[in-house]
Scaffold this motif. Sequence first.
Motif, PDB file in Angstrom:
ATOM      1  N   CYS A  99      27.951  37.211  28.760  1.00  0.00           N
ATOM      2  CA  CYS A  99      27.335  38.381  29.069  1.00  0.00           C
ATOM      3  C   CYS A  99      26.427  38.328  30.273  1.00  0.00           C
ATOM      4  N   GLY A 100      26.130  39.098  31.111  1.00  0.00           N
ATOM      5  CA  GLY A 100      25.291  39.221  32.245  1.00  0.00           C
ATOM      6  C   GLY A 100      26.062  39.618  33.528  1.00  0.00           C
ATOM      7  N   LYS A 101      25.146  39.902  34.406  1.00  0.00           N
ATOM      8  CA  LYS A 101      25.833  40.393  35.750  1.00  0.00           C
ATOM      9  C   LYS A 101      26.363  39.752  36.472  1.00  0.00           C
ATOM     10  N   GLU A 102      25.981  38.289  36.476  1.00  0.00           N
ATOM     11  CA  GLU A 102      26.642  37.096  37.495  1.00  0.00           C
ATOM     12  C   GLU A 102      27.393  36.138  36.975  1.00  0.00           C
ATOM     13  N   VAL A 103      27.965  36.552  35.711  1.00  0.00           N
ATOM     14  CA  VAL A 103      28.405  35.462  34.980  1.00  0.00           C
ATOM     15  C   VAL A 103      29.797  34.846  35.386  1.00  0.00           C
ATOM     16  N   GLY A 104      30.486  35.678  36.484  1.00  0.00           N
ATOM     17  CA  GLY A 104      31.645  35.387  36.874  1.00  0.00           C
ATOM     18  C   GLY A 104      31.948  33.990  37.559  1.00  0.00           C
ATOM     19  N   LYS A 105      30.759  33.700  38.344  1.00  0.00           N
ATOM     20  CA  LYS A 105      30.953  32.475  39.253  1.00  0.00           C
ATOM     21  C   LYS A 105      31.149  31.095  38.255  1.00  0.00           C
ATOM     22  N   ASP A 106      30.007  31.019  37.258  1.00  0.00           N
ATOM     23  CA  ASP A 106      29.900  29.948  36.395  1.00  0.00           C
ATOM     24  C   ASP A 106      30.803  29.713  35.360  1.00  0.00           C
ATOM     25  N   MET A 107      31.295  31.027  34.954  1.00  0.00           N
ATOM     26  CA  MET A 107      32.245  31.077  33.852  1.00  0.00           C
ATOM     27  C   MET A 107      33.614  30.689  34.100  1.00  0.00           C
ATOM     28  N   PRO A 155      35.381  43.127  40.559  1.00  0.00           N
ATOM     29  CA  PRO A 155      34.613  44.019  41.767  1.00  0.00           C
ATOM     30  C   PRO A 155      33.126  44.012  41.572  1.00  0.00           C
ATOM     31  N   ASN A 156      32.794  43.027  40.433  1.00  0.00           N
ATOM     32  CA  ASN A 156      31.227  42.994  40.458  1.00  0.00           C
ATOM     33  C   ASN A 156      30.978  41.487  39.956  1.00  0.00           C
ATOM     34  N   GLY A 157      29.811  41.173  39.833  1.00  0.00           N
ATOM     35  CA  GLY A 157      29.296  39.735  39.629  1.00  0.00           C
ATOM     36  C   GLY A 157      30.001  39.076  38.123  1.00  0.00           C
ATOM     37  N   LYS A 158      30.522  39.968  37.297  1.00  0.00           N
ATOM     38  CA  LYS A 158      30.938  39.380  35.935  1.00  0.00           C
ATOM     39  C   LYS A 158      32.244  39.219  35.934  1.00  0.00           C
ATOM     40  N   CYS A 159      32.918  39.614  36.977  1.00  0.00           N
ATOM     41  CA  CYS A 159      34.391  39.597  37.021  1.00  0.00           C
ATOM     42  C   CYS A 159      34.812  38.572  38.328  1.00  0.00           C
ATOM     43  N   VAL A 160      36.117  38.129  38.013  1.00  0.00           N
ATOM     44  CA  VAL A 160      37.033  37.480  38.946  1.00  0.00           C
ATOM     45  C   VAL A 160      38.312  38.124  39.123  1.00  0.00           C
ATOM     46  N   ARG A 161      38.846  38.131  40.417  1.00  0.00           N
ATOM     47  CA  ARG A 161      39.885  38.805  40.481  1.00  0.00           C
ATOM     48  C   ARG A 161      40.879  37.505  40.883  1.00  0.00           C
ATOM     49  N   LEU A 162      41.976  37.368  39.959  1.00  0.00           N
ATOM     50  CA  LEU A 162      42.854  36.199  39.874  1.00  0.00           C
ATOM     51  C   LEU A 162      44.019  36.658  41.018  1.00  0.00           C
ATOM     52  N   LEU A 163      44.530  37.839  40.838  1.00  0.00           N
ATOM     53  CA  LEU A 163      45.639  38.102  41.786  1.00  0.00           C
ATOM     54  C   LEU A 163      45.180  39.563  42.258  1.00  0.00           C
ATOM     55  N   LYS A 164      45.434  39.553  43.637  1.00  0.00           N
ATOM     56  CA  LYS A 164      45.074  41.106  44.367  1.00  0.00           C
ATOM     57  C   LYS A 164      46.383  42.005  44.242  1.00  0.00           C
ATOM     58  N   THR A 165      47.455  41.268  44.401  1.00  0.00           N
ATOM     59  CA  THR A 165      48.719  42.087  44.466  1.00  0.00           C
ATOM     60  C   THR A 165      49.786  41.182  44.422  1.00  0.00           C
ATOM     61  N   HIS A 166      51.003  41.769  43.913  1.00  0.00           N
ATOM     62  CA  HIS A 166      51.966  40.983  43.873  1.00  0.00           C
ATOM     63  C   HIS A 166      52.672  40.653  45.181  1.00  0.00           C
ATOM     64  N   LEU A 167      52.466  41.287  46.109  1.00  0.00           N
ATOM     65  CA  LEU A 167      52.918  41.235  47.472  1.00  0.00           C
ATOM     66  C   LEU A 167      52.366  40.258  48.260  1.00  0.00           C
ATOM     67  N   GLU A 168      50.961  40.147  48.141  1.00  0.00           N
ATOM     68  CA  GLU A 168      50.261  39.042  48.962  1.00  0.00           C
ATOM     69  C   GLU A 168      50.256  37.827  48.171  1.00  0.00           C
ATOM     70  N   ASP A 169      50.140  37.676  46.891  1.00  0.00           N
ATOM     71  CA  ASP A 169      49.944  36.659  46.148  1.00  0.00           C
ATOM     72  C   ASP A 169      51.388  35.937  45.671  1.00  0.00           C
TER      73      ASP A 169
END
Length: 630
Positions: free
Chosen positions: A551-559, A584-598
Amino acid sequence: MAPTTVATNNAAAAASSNRVMYLVMGLGFLGAFMLGGMVNEQEAFQISDMNLKSSVSQSASHVWNTVTSYKTGSDGSDLSSDFSKKVKDATVTPKRKGASKMNQERIDAVRTEVKTVLDMLDKYYKVDSALLSAKEMLVDQGWSRGWDFSKPANHTKPTREMKLIDTMARALVDPTQDTFIIGTIGSSVAAGHDNCVYDSYENQLMRTFSKVWEAASMKLEIQNAGQGGGCGDSHENQVWCIQQNVSPFVDIIHYSWTYFEAGIGGKVERESLIRWAQLMPRQPPVHALNVGGAYDDKLKPGDVTRCYGSEGDLFDGYEDYGHNAFCMRHSIVNMWKNKSKSCFQGGFVGDFLHTTTRYGALETNQERKNSLGVVMRNWHPGPLGFQAVADGFTYTYSLAILGALDLIEEALHAKKDIVKLWTNERPIMLRSHFRDPLHCDPLYCTVEEAPTCLNYELPTFGWYGASLTPTHDNLNPYRGELQNWTIWHQDTEGPFRMVPKPDQVFYASTPEFCTFPDHCGGLSATHGQEGRAVFKLPKMEVGLLVVCGCCGKEVGKDMFLENEFIEIEFNNERLHNNTWDIWPNGKCVRLLKTHLEDGADIGNNGHSYLSIKVKPGLKEPIRISHVITH
């Protein structure tokens, strides 16, 4: 009077007899919960001129003291299977069993009830210190764009008024629909914090507006998915979960992120939501609630101030989709004759028109009566502020219903098939039908399907997208490997969390009037010996894949992003963190942006799977609050 059915929170359930059942009800009519026997008559409250009586379950009073922590069953059953089933079962299209078409008798009954409500509001706001009438305050000048329902009714001019009228007409006419659903997403303001849940704007709206729908032999359901800030959420990640946080069958969406938008803006998220809503079954309009705004003591009588003053492009650009925003402070300010005063100081009692709410006027306990007269607790509105919000929505929606009744009546007199007229005309939205976006990324907002989400926070009312795969599922690509993560929900400090002390005293024996259902949560691994969490992913139009932590607004980096003790795979292929980003914010990480690019392909068994594995040496718990897919 029989109790009105409330929306049941379907976010979690015990899956075996030794699990603690976390009984949380979504906000609905007359308080937060209705799980068992009713309180007795003398404990009921008489509500305003509507003469409604409240009743809630005493058995729900123990809801606050449980923390859910479920493990995979010994048979390898999905630890979220009960959770998933309840999500699916609770959101099937409501049916109006045995209902006939709207006829003249029902039209007359609904029209009479609407006029009763409007007459009550007109009288309530007709006081000597008021500059404006109730309609002028709540409809004409209380919104970012005033409503004008006096325009000739027609189906050709794309106005926000006609969108709202059409929304009401479809609900009233459709013989398969017995419930009108308003779904709210937002922050602690939407949740109603620093009050009792009974006093939130959603519950006040329910009590004032529900009898209109009862006259149509229907129910009003208001789903409150407001979430406090402690989980780290914002509009940036929660709009992606619109189809799980509230039912995909909502008729109107409410959106309330006032203070988050003030800090970082919200045009991208609101525009995305407006467009995605048109891809949902009932194509609901999106109505924002703004409770902020600086008070200008230089205003003179007759001056009008509105919220979102610099965002005309969204209101004008999406008028045909019905987008608008109710401005709580502005509706109150615009009504004062003496504009040199402000009632927006924290704890101030009265709004210079009334000293308490309508139901507060009937209260004999002075502490409770004063508490109900607070406009702003701090940055959170108090009950009197929330009453203005509920009244603004009630008055506006009631006028739209009158417009809908006029159209239905006209069609009946012309011998038209009203069911066919209002149930077969809703267009299927294709990507090509959308105009070019003003702010949002067309990759994600010019699409043909709204995004999906698996959200472990409470409460939720809709459908999940991704689902946790049972360990022994034949299609589980990691079948037989250790998969021992648990579902976790944060404890909450008792039934009176975020409740003022006078109200705690007043409701000491009936805390269910006050207890909030929102809780942080996630799928959790606390040490490196708990193996994998394997998610089966839904069909993805774009190929976006995001995980969020708690829980937290910036946990995405360390978690996630910089955590050396996790391995993430997509369809058995390792995903490396040098391709991820915080989004889209600090608690989240985008693993794949799109099928086409990734270059991510569908799995060999016809489904795509996400695996997150913890490794020995894990130092801090991994808690996945959301899996977002699109």
